[in-house]
Design a protein around this motif. Structure first.
Motif, short mmCIF file in Angstrom:
data_model
loop_
_atom_site.label_atom_id
_atom_site.label_comp_id
_atom_site.label_asym_id
_atom_site.label_seq_id
_atom_site.Cartn_x
_atom_site.Cartn_y
_atom_site.Cartn_z
N ASN A 119 55.39 52.88 31.79
CA ASN A 119 55.90 52.77 30.67
C ASN A 119 56.20 51.36 30.15
OD1 ASN A 119 56.43 55.41 29.97
ND2 ASN A 119 58.02 55.57 31.53
N ASP A 120 55.82 50.24 31.15
CA ASP A 120 55.95 49.02 30.77
C ASP A 120 54.75 48.56 29.77
OD1 ASP A 120 58.42 48.74 31.72
OD2 ASP A 120 57.51 47.81 33.76
N ASP A 121 53.71 49.13 29.98
CA ASP A 121 52.34 48.67 29.11
C ASP A 121 52.57 48.96 27.94
OD1 ASP A 121 49.61 49.12 27.96
OD2 ASP A 121 49.27 49.40 30.33
N PRO A 179 41.43 38.83 30.77
CA PRO A 179 42.16 38.54 32.07
C PRO A 179 43.69 38.45 31.51
CG PRO A 179 41.24 36.53 31.29
CD PRO A 179 40.62 37.58 30.66
N MET A 180 44.49 39.13 32.59
CA MET A 180 45.85 39.29 32.26
C MET A 180 46.60 37.76 32.54
SD MET A 180 46.97 43.02 32.94
CE MET A 180 47.07 43.19 34.52
N GLY A 181 47.61 37.39 31.58
CA GLY A 181 48.32 36.19 32.10
C GLY A 181 47.42 35.14 31.96
N GLY A 182 46.38 35.16 30.86
CA GLY A 182 45.44 34.19 30.59
C GLY A 182 45.63 33.40 29.30
N GLY A 183 46.81 33.84 28.55
CA GLY A 183 46.84 33.01 27.18
C GLY A 183 46.01 33.46 26.10
N LEU A 184 45.07 34.59 26.45
CA LEU A 184 44.24 35.07 25.48
C LEU A 184 44.93 36.24 24.66
CD1 LEU A 184 40.92 35.12 27.62
CD2 LEU A 184 41.74 33.37 25.87
N GLY A 185 45.97 36.44 25.12
CA GLY A 185 46.98 37.54 24.08
C GLY A 185 46.21 39.01 24.36
N GLY A 186 45.83 39.29 25.52
CA GLY A 186 45.15 40.84 25.80
C GLY A 186 46.06 41.68 25.43
N GLY A 187 47.33 41.50 26.22
CA GLY A 187 48.50 42.83 26.09
C GLY A 187 48.92 42.62 24.61
N SER A 188 48.94 41.78 24.02
CA SER A 188 49.58 41.64 22.59
C SER A 188 48.64 42.58 21.78
CB SER A 188 49.95 40.36 22.28
OG SER A 188 50.77 39.61 22.98
N SER A 189 47.32 42.18 21.84
CA SER A 189 46.19 42.64 21.31
C SER A 189 46.03 44.09 21.38
CB SER A 189 44.70 42.04 21.47
OG SER A 189 43.90 42.31 20.81
N ASP A 190 46.13 44.50 22.65
CA ASP A 190 46.12 45.97 22.99
C ASP A 190 47.35 46.69 22.17
OD1 ASP A 190 44.11 45.27 24.78
OD2 ASP A 190 45.71 46.08 26.45
N ALA A 191 48.35 45.95 22.22
CA ALA A 191 49.70 46.70 21.44
C ALA A 191 49.45 46.74 19.77
CB ALA A 191 50.77 45.77 21.62
N ASN A 194 53.10 32.40 34.15
CA ASN A 194 54.04 33.32 33.53
C ASN A 194 54.59 32.54 32.23
OD1 ASN A 194 56.70 34.12 33.05
ND2 ASN A 194 56.60 35.26 34.93
N THR A 195 54.27 33.35 31.01
CA THR A 195 54.86 32.47 29.85
C THR A 195 56.27 32.24 29.76
OG1 THR A 195 53.00 33.86 28.56
CG2 THR A 195 54.92 32.87 27.29
N LYS A 196 57.12 33.13 30.03
CA LYS A 196 58.61 32.85 30.13
C LYS A 196 58.87 31.68 31.08
CE LYS A 196 62.67 35.29 30.68
NZ LYS A 196 63.48 36.57 30.46
N1 LIG Z 1 48.26 46.39 28.09
C1 LIG Z 1 48.58 45.47 28.94
N2 LIG Z 1 47.38 44.53 29.01
C2 LIG Z 1 47.82 43.32 29.58
N3 LIG Z 1 48.90 42.94 30.11
C3 LIG Z 1 49.92 43.96 29.99
C4 LIG Z 1 49.71 44.92 29.42
N4 LIG Z 1 50.83 45.63 29.08
C5 LIG Z 1 51.78 44.93 29.67
N5 LIG Z 1 51.33 43.98 30.07
C6 LIG Z 1 51.80 42.77 30.78
O1 LIG Z 1 52.02 41.36 29.97
C7 LIG Z 1 51.84 40.47 30.91
C8 LIG Z 1 51.04 39.49 29.99
O2 LIG Z 1 49.61 39.83 29.75
P1 LIG Z 1 48.65 39.40 28.70
O3 LIG Z 1 47.33 39.62 29.16
O4 LIG Z 1 49.02 39.62 27.20
O5 LIG Z 1 48.63 37.74 29.02
P2 LIG Z 1 48.77 36.51 27.97
O6 LIG Z 1 47.69 36.42 27.24
O7 LIG Z 1 48.90 35.25 29.01
O8 LIG Z 1 50.03 36.83 27.54
P3 LIG Z 1 51.33 36.13 27.70
O9 LIG Z 1 51.67 35.07 26.82
O10 LIG Z 1 52.44 37.32 27.00
O11 LIG Z 1 51.70 36.06 29.03
C9 LIG Z 1 50.86 40.75 32.09
O12 LIG Z 1 51.01 40.11 33.25
C10 LIG Z 1 51.44 42.52 32.25
O13 LIG Z 1 52.60 42.26 33.22
#
Ligand SMILES: Nc1ncnc2c1ncn2[C@@H]1O[C@H](COP(=O)(O)OP(=O)(O)OP(=O)(O)O)[C@@H](O)[C@H]1O
Ligand SMILES: C[C@](O)(CO)[C@H](O)COP(=O)(O)OP(=O)(O)OC[C@H]1O[C@@H](n2ccc(N)nc2=O)[C@H](O)[C@@H]1O
Length: 290
Positions: free
Chosen positions: A71-73, A101-113, A182-184
């Motif tokens: 539910n957080d995804d 990669p997650m938490g990589g600054g490549l915006g993966g989670g945002s792009s998925d959304a 961690n961006t925050k």
């Molecule tokens: N579909 C998703 N893909 C990746 N991360 C997700 C997703 N849904 C929720 N998250 C959460 O968002 C966090 C940030 O992931 P993301 O891959 O967007 O990293 P990022 O590009 O560094 O973005 P941010 O600047 O928001 O940290 C992850 O650690 C994870 O907990």
């Protein structure tokens, strides 16, 4: 081909990465969010999402990501947001092939959304405009609007005020240091520069490429500092967003592959191509012409 696959059910849709070609922090809003000037460009390296119809209004993932509650995804949150905003009672099952990669600054989670917002808007027949989808995206995260916008952009505000920009489409080598930033945490640092002077697009084009998060990130994560040093042997090395990824641009694929191969002995690396039009937008245009 049946109607379902014509629309795009079951098809693989890209959720590309972004890089920030510069990032300045010029102020802070009352709610704590920072006012930025940044430049976004897409890269072809992508997650891939597929959508399957379900018989009820549930939103579920075929396979939840390790470490992220379903539910957080951001994909699930984006789909449920669309249902809430439009009253749509259709459901979906989402399959995510995670490459970014997650938490990589490549915006993966945002792009998925953003991919969920754009594709479900079509599959569920919602007819929301790009502006409406960008506004919904912003409520999920500051990086979501640019992925909905779909073009390389000069970004202001918290990242939502976007102006299309045409940039050279170069090759990029990315190092992903072995840490999640961690961006925050970075945006909360007392040591962060928050009073940079505003610049113009011309200043950026003339070579102002700094990232105001760099110093704080390098202090907290020495691996990022080391990755920048190793990459800068080959070209100007920069941090994307709040990291952890660092990248350098190259004029040809051969040059990029050469650097990548040498660096891959010690680092997790990627090579990709920078593009001004989001690969998702390109894909959706093809879909619209079916
Ligand atoms: N579909 C998703 N893909 C990746 N991360 C997700 C997703 N849904 C929720 N998250 C959460 O968002 C966090 C940030 O992931 P993301 O891959 O967007 O990293 P990022 O590009 O560094 O973005 P941010 O600047 O928001 O940290 C992850 O650690 C994870 O907990
Ligand atoms: C660093 C960038 O990736 C650059 O593109 C973005 O500014 C971050 O975008 P994002 O990860 O989508 O950010 P959000 O998920 O909205 O916010 C994560 C955290 O970063 C901080 N944050 C984010 C964006 C911004 N302009 N100012 C902030 O202070 C907020 O404390 C927030 O709690």
């Amino acid at each position: 081909m049946n109607l379902e696959s014509d629309l795009g059910w079951g098809k693989k849709w890209p959720a590309p990465a972004k890089i920030n070609l510069m990032l300045r922090i010029i102020g802070r809003r009352a709610d704590g969010y920072h006012l930025l000037q940044t430049v976004f460009q897409f890269i072809e390296l992508s997650d891939w999402l597929s959508f399957y119809p379900v018989s009820d209004s549930s939103v579920k993932l075929r396979k939840p990501l390790l470490g992220v509650a379903e539910n957080d995804d951001l994909t699930v949150r984006a789909a449920k947001l669309l249902q809430r905003e439009t009253g749509c009672r259709l459901g979906v099952e989402i399959a995510v092939e995670k490459n970014l990669p997650m938490g990589g600054g490549l915006g993966g989670g945002s792009s998925d959304a953003a991919t969920v917002l754009l594709v479900l808007n079509r599959l569920w027949g919602l007819n929301l405009s790009i502006e409406q989808l960008m506004a919904l995206g912003l409520s999920l995260g500051a990086d979501v609007p640019v992925f909905v916008f779909g073009y390389a952009a000069w970004g202001e505000g918290v990242g939502e005020s976007l102006t299309k920009i045409d940039l050279k489409e170069q090759w990029v080598v990315i190092i992903k240091p072995d840490c999640h930033v961690n961006t925050k945490q970075i945006f909360s640092s007392d040591n962060l520069t928050r009073d940079s002077k505003s610049i113009t697009i011309d200043d950026f084009i003339a070579g102002q490429h700094n990232n105001d998060c760099l110093q704080v990130v390098c202090e907290a994560y020495p691996q990022v500092h080391q990755a920048l040093a190793d990459l800068s042997v080959y070209a100007e090395a920069r941090l994307t967003g709040t990291g952890a990824c660092v990248y350098a641009l190259f004029g040809s694929e051969e040059q990029a592959q050469f650097a990548c191969q040498a660096l891959s002995a010690n680092w997790h690396t990627y090579v990709s191509r920078c593009v001004n039009e989001s690969p998702l937008l390109s894909c959706m245009k093809v879909g619209a012409n079916l």
